[in-house]
Design a protein around this motif. Structure first.
Motif, PDB file in Angstrom:
ATOM      1  N   PHE A 160       0.724  -0.593 -10.750  1.00  0.00           N
ATOM      2  CA  PHE A 160      -0.003   0.654 -10.613  1.00  0.00           C
ATOM      3  C   PHE A 160      -0.261   1.299 -11.973  1.00  0.00           C
ATOM      4  CE2 PHE A 160       2.024   0.856  -6.263  1.00  0.00           C
ATOM      5  CZ  PHE A 160       0.859   0.453  -5.639  1.00  0.00           C
ATOM      6  N   VAL A 161      -1.302   2.152 -12.001  1.00  0.00           N
ATOM      7  CA  VAL A 161      -1.595   2.904 -13.222  1.00  0.00           C
ATOM      8  C   VAL A 161      -1.495   4.395 -12.889  1.00  0.00           C
ATOM      9  CG1 VAL A 161      -3.014   1.144 -14.274  1.00  0.00           C
ATOM     10  CG2 VAL A 161      -4.052   2.794 -12.743  1.00  0.00           C
ATOM     11  N   ILE A 166      -7.419   4.247  -8.671  1.00  0.00           N
ATOM     12  CA  ILE A 166      -7.271   2.820  -8.985  1.00  0.00           C
ATOM     13  C   ILE A 166      -6.131   2.220  -8.164  1.00  0.00           C
ATOM     14  CG2 ILE A 166      -6.775   1.166 -10.833  1.00  0.00           C
ATOM     15  CD1 ILE A 166      -8.132   3.093 -12.752  1.00  0.00           C
ATOM     16  N   ASN A 167      -5.071   2.999  -8.003  1.00  0.00           N
ATOM     17  CA  ASN A 167      -3.941   2.506  -7.227  1.00  0.00           C
ATOM     18  C   ASN A 167      -4.336   2.234  -5.781  1.00  0.00           C
ATOM     19  OD1 ASN A 167      -2.497   2.873  -9.506  1.00  0.00           O
ATOM     20  ND2 ASN A 167      -1.423   4.715  -8.822  1.00  0.00           N
ATOM     21  N   LEU A 168      -5.133   3.147  -5.219  1.00  0.00           N
ATOM     22  CA  LEU A 168      -5.592   2.952  -3.849  1.00  0.00           C
ATOM     23  C   LEU A 168      -6.474   1.714  -3.759  1.00  0.00           C
ATOM     24  CD1 LEU A 168      -6.416   6.580  -2.707  1.00  0.00           C
ATOM     25  CD2 LEU A 168      -4.467   5.184  -2.066  1.00  0.00           C
ATOM     26  N   THR A 169      -7.290   1.524  -4.791  1.00  0.00           N
ATOM     27  CA  THR A 169      -8.133   0.329  -4.826  1.00  0.00           C
ATOM     28  C   THR A 169      -7.266  -0.927  -4.786  1.00  0.00           C
ATOM     29  OG1 THR A 169      -9.552   1.599  -6.289  1.00  0.00           O
ATOM     30  CG2 THR A 169     -10.033  -0.751  -6.090  1.00  0.00           C
ATOM     31  N   VAL A 254       4.400  -2.300  -2.183  1.00  0.00           N
ATOM     32  CA  VAL A 254       3.926  -1.213  -1.330  1.00  0.00           C
ATOM     33  C   VAL A 254       3.295  -1.788  -0.072  1.00  0.00           C
ATOM     34  CG1 VAL A 254       2.264   0.670  -1.163  1.00  0.00           C
ATOM     35  CG2 VAL A 254       3.614   0.407  -3.221  1.00  0.00           C
ATOM     36  N   VAL A 255       2.521  -2.857  -0.238  1.00  0.00           N
ATOM     37  CA  VAL A 255       1.851  -3.461   0.915  1.00  0.00           C
ATOM     38  C   VAL A 255       2.875  -4.016   1.904  1.00  0.00           C
ATOM     39  CG1 VAL A 255       0.360  -5.360   1.606  1.00  0.00           C
ATOM     40  CG2 VAL A 255      -0.298  -3.921  -0.293  1.00  0.00           C
ATOM     41  N   PHE A 266       1.798   8.719  -3.403  1.00  0.00           N
ATOM     42  CA  PHE A 266       1.414   8.687  -4.815  1.00  0.00           C
ATOM     43  C   PHE A 266       1.235  10.107  -5.310  1.00  0.00           C
ATOM     44  CE2 PHE A 266      -0.155   4.563  -3.431  1.00  0.00           C
ATOM     45  CZ  PHE A 266       0.266   3.758  -4.466  1.00  0.00           C
ATOM     46  N   ALA A 267       1.692  10.377  -6.500  1.00  0.00           N
ATOM     47  CA  ALA A 267       1.332  11.643  -7.127  1.00  0.00           C
ATOM     48  C   ALA A 267       0.297  11.290  -8.178  1.00  0.00           C
ATOM     49  CB  ALA A 267       2.537  12.273  -7.779  1.00  0.00           C
ATOM     50  N   ASP A 268      -0.669  12.181  -8.354  1.00  0.00           N
ATOM     51  CA  ASP A 268      -1.671  11.927  -9.367  1.00  0.00           C
ATOM     52  C   ASP A 268      -0.984  11.845 -10.724  1.00  0.00           C
ATOM     53  OD1 ASP A 268      -4.189  11.295  -9.692  1.00  0.00           O
ATOM     54  OD2 ASP A 268      -5.035  13.312  -9.473  1.00  0.00           O
ATOM     55  N   ASN A 269      -1.464  11.011 -11.570  1.00  0.00           N
ATOM     56  CA  ASN A 269      -0.936  10.860 -12.921  1.00  0.00           C
ATOM     57  C   ASN A 269       0.464  10.270 -12.977  1.00  0.00           C
ATOM     58  OD1 ASN A 269      -3.266  12.159 -13.796  1.00  0.00           O
ATOM     59  ND2 ASN A 269      -2.283  14.137 -13.411  1.00  0.00           N
TER      60      ASN A 269
END
Lengths: 504, 357
Positions: A160-161, A166-169, A254-255, A266-269
């Motif tokens: 993840f980044v 992007i993470n959701l992608t 996660v999957v 997820f928290a942003d950032n």
């Protein structure tokens, strides 16, 4: 100021027209109530910040004020979008302001701040009290690379980044399901952080999702910048040594967990996803198990359980034996042990503490140092000082073996949080063993077990499948059973329905 | 208030370690070999143990005397650097004088503390106990290592049946069976040797012993064999030595009102027979018959000897006590045993010739 404009009537007329377009959203406000919008007032609104850009623009319907944070928005991209929208406005397309990247909203200071702070470019039409928000964020950030703390031998090497999008992608790319639900919530009173959580609707327990949502709702007004902060609010018992939420930076992990009916947050950032509810044994699974073959996966899973026992009990066991129960030493070994410890000046507990502190120091020092220096610290600390400390007679060589073995075992646990919990847990056991021998260890073990049995993660039993007992799932915990075999899906911990699905 | 009370209870418990039942392993001396004897009405004990200094192991001996075994032990502590610790006791040597009188009394102290090791070997020694701790011959090793290995090997090769302290006391207090313990003497070269087994009756050493091959055969009769049980005979008619290894033994006892008859069926393999020709059925038969006769002769001798000493080491009394109360109630079992006609039949069966012809 607005009232004195010579073209006031034109604008008023236009605004009525606009009102027709956006009649669902726009409440017409009388010209007397219009707030004053000027470049100056807007600059003041953003505290004259240097990176706050504000420009006058011409628009088919009249003048507008364009503003954005140069640090967040991408001006080139914004210009492209604005050109497209301007074209639509000229052609008088219905709902010309609504495109995939833009929206038209009624003007309000609050809404403006929110949009600008989230990196959008905003054009304010002061006459009509509307604003056009254009999404053209500055997309600088890391590319998905393998997280350093969770490397695998076999399996995907992405991570993840900091950007949730992007993470959701990354997750959607792995999980092609329409029942994968993504929801988000703005949290924070002064700053706003988007918390995005996802779960698979048909698998996840409705009650757990509801509980999770209410818990998030409770912290809506608290300024949270990281998932670590929200962890305290979501955990049932904050003072427990065991983490009740699983952190990971691996999309595949996660999957796997989503497929087991868990919720990911997820928290942003923040590049780490938080998974709940989890059981104690979730922390001992590595994506390597699932990718590896049955025998190999089972072997390593068993190895990890053994390493858990060693990491907690080995130093305590050694201390108990040499200070209380030397009679259990095998005769062949007893002379060697005696020779090693005969001339150590203090009690085994102090000996153990010296070495444990020493190892923790090396670890803590090498984490933050650049890699080449970290290795040097390892060599100097581990080999040179370790050898010197034995020859100086401060610590017995047996204790070095015990502590080193324990340190290695504790690093085997594949998740960082559990890893640290276990390293801390061995200290109370060492003290108990030094005070009361095996008796103390047994009491400590009982307290630990009782604590584990009562612990819960989002009100779900933490020590499942021991409590509630489900012997059929033992195979999946201690071994990695083949995928070709039937797996009971742990949808809820109440075991009402049996479904075929991925095992945990 | 409750918190204060709890803290007051919890904090001192940290300092309890020292006065709890702690015994630091580095502060004790482990004693692998110990000997008990009497001299002048006092109990005298000898200890052989390793001492650790400057990363080397050296062996020393010490002794103590007192009115009892335990007091002698305490007495020895006055003269040793670290406290003597008996949790790793491997061999306890008992002089024949003590065995003849009060063996059980001397063993009592080992059963009073959970830290004592009751799986250590027990052996009877003849003569001066000090000689066994300072043997006149050259052992090539230390006393503390010698006796444990000697007895372990003897058990492995069935010279003695495994007699640990715990087992021995169990048999010592049992009316239906008598104890037999390894019997050590010092040979002509001045080296302690296992002579055979010492026979007990009513918990006391009778002074009679079974010699080497008899001791092995007594083990076969008891059906208590070690890993290897080897017997050698000289076959006069064929002018050849023959050594066999016993694979297993089956025993059937028939007890009527006034007599016992025991049938042994013993499977064996030949491990040495230079005369060979065992491929011939007749020779095999002949060998089996020869060995049956030889072993029956030996068994009879053993029974005669034990009857003379009223020592039922084979444990016929167990079966009698369990199934033949009439015979058991005749009187004291040792007396009954000493006069009981016992008939032994031995059938030897060759299972392996150990060579391919």
């Amino acid at each position: 100021m607005v009232g004195k404009s010579p073209s006031m009537f034109f604008f008023l007329h236009k605004s009525v027209q606009w009102r027709r377009y956006f009649s669902r959203e726009v409440k017409y406000m009388g010209s007397d109530n219009k707030p004053v919008i000027s470049k100056k007032s807007l600059k003041q609104l953003f505290y004259n910040s240097m990176d706050f850009v504000i420009i006058d623009v011409e628009w088919p319907m009249g003048k507008g004020i364009l503003c954005y944070y140069s640090s967040l928005a991408d001006p080139t991209e914004a210009n492209k979008q604005i050109d497209i929208i301007r074209q639509r406005a000229l052609e008088k397309t219905n709902n010309w302001g609504k495109t995939a990247a833009s929206d038209v909203k009624p003007y309000s200071e609050e809404e403006l701040v929110k949009s600008v702070c989230s990196g959008q470019t905003v054009i304010i039409f002061e006459e009509s009290q509307l604003m056009l928000t254009v999404s053209a964020p500055n997309t600088s950030g890391r590319t998905p690379s393998e997280p350093e703390t969770e490397q695998v031998v076999r399996g995907p090497h992405d991570g993840f980044v900091e950007s949730t999008q992007i993470n959701l992608t990354l997750i959607r790319q792995k999980l092609h399901r329409k029942d994968l639900v993504v929801k988000s919530m703005e949290i924070g009173a002064d700053t706003s952080t988007t918390m995005t959580y996802l779960y698979i609707d048909t698998i996840a327990d409705k009650d757990v999702v509801k509980l999770f949502e209410t818990k998030l709702e409770d912290v809506r007004d608290i300024n949270i910048l990281n998932t670590g902060e929200i962890e305290d609010y979501l955990e049932g018992s904050v003072y427990s040594p065991f983490p009740q939420l699983l952190y990971t930076e691996r999309p595949d992990r996660v999957v796997f967990n989503l497929m087991e009916g868990k919720i990911a947050l997820f928290a942003d950032n923040s590049p780490s996803a938080m998974i709940a509810p989890v059981t104690f044994f979730s922390f001992f699974q590595s994506p390597d198990d699932f990718n590896g073959r049955v025998i190999i996966g089972s072997f390593f899973r068993l190895l990890r359980i053994i390493s858990l026992v060693m990491a907690i009990f080995l130093p305590a066991f050694y201390i108990a034996v040499v200070s209380f129960h030397s009679e259990i030493l095998p005769i062949e070994l007893s002379k060697k042990v005696k020779l090693a410890i005969n001339e150590i000046p203090y009690r085994p507990i102090f000996e153990a503490f010296i070495l444990e502190v020493f190892i923790e120091l090396i670890r803590e020092a090498s984490i933050r140092l650049p890699k080449p220096i970290g290795q040097t610290i390892g060599v100097v600390g581990g080999l040179i000082i370790g050898d010197a400390i034995v020859s100086a007679g401060l610590v017995s060589n047996l204790m070095v073996i015990v502590v080193a073995l324990t340190a290695i075992s504790s690093f085997v646990v594949p998740t960082a949080e559990m890893n640290m919990s276990i390293r801390i847990l061995r200290f109370p056991f060492m003290i108990a063993a030094a005070l009361f021998g095996f008796f103390g260890m047994a009491i400590g073990m009982m307290i630990l077990t009782i604590h584990l049995l009562t612990l819960s993660s989002l009100k779900q039993p933490y020590f499942a499948p021991f409590i509630p007992l489900d012997t059929t799932r033992f195979m999946d915990i201690f071994l990695r059973s083949p995928y070709t075999k039937f797996h009971k899906q742990q949808k809820t911990f109440t075991f009402i329905s049996k479904k075929k699905g991925r095992k945990s | 208030m409750r918190k204060v009370v709890l803290a007051l209870l919890a904090i001192p418990s940290i300092f309890l370690g020292g006065c709890w039942d702690e015994s630091q392993y580095k502060d004790v001396t482990i004693v692998p070999v110990m000997g008990i004897t009497t001299s002048g009405g006092q109990v005298k004990e000898f200890f052989s143990y390793p001492t650790f200094h400057n990363d080397t192991i050296s062996y020393t001996q010490s002794e103590g005397s007192g009115i009892s075994g335990r007091s002698a032990r305490e007495d020895a502590n006055h003269r040793t650097m670290e406290a003597l610790d008996f949790t790793h006791l491997e061999v306890l040597l008992v002089s024949s004088e003590i065995a003849k009188n009060e063996l059980h009394e001397q063993l009592d102290m080992f059963f009073r503390s959970p830290r004592n090791r009751i799986t250590s070997y027990l052996a009877i020694v003849e003569g001066d106990m000090e000689q066994y701790f300072k043997p006149p011959g050259d052992l090539n090793t230390e006393v503390a290592d010698f006796y444990p290995e000697l007895l372990r090997t003897a058990v492995l090769y069935s010279y003695i049946t495994e007699n640990t302290m715990g087992e021995s006391v169990k048999i010592l207090l049992d009316d239906t069976i008598d104890l037999s313990l390894p019997y050590l003497t010092i040979n002509d070269n001045g080296i302690p040797t296992i002579e055979g087994i010492a026979l007990f009756s009513h918990g006391k050493y009778t002074g009679a012993t079974l010699k080497k091959q008899e001791a092995v055969l007594a083990g076969v009769m008891k059906k208590q064999q070690g890993k290897y049980t080897r017997l050698s005979f000289h076959w006069k008619e064929r002018d050849s030595p023959i050594t066999i290894e016993i694979i297993n033994t089956r025993r059937k006892m028939k007890i009527s009102n006034d007599r016992i008859s025991v049938n042994y069926v013993i499977n064996f393999s030949v491990v040495e027979f230079p005369n060979n020709n065992l491929n011939s059925k007749n020779i095999r038969r002949e060998t089996e018959n020869f060995l049956s006769a030889e072993i029956k002769k030996d068994f009879d001798k053993i029974i005669k000897k034990t009857q003379e000493n009223k020592s039922d080491i084979i444990g016929f009394g167990r079966t009698v006590h369990a199934f033949h109360q009439k015979m058991w109630n005749k009187g004291d079992w040792s007396e009954t045993y000493s006069t009981l006609p016992i008939e032994v039949n031995v059938t030897m069966k060759m299972k392996r010739t150990s060579i391919y012809d």
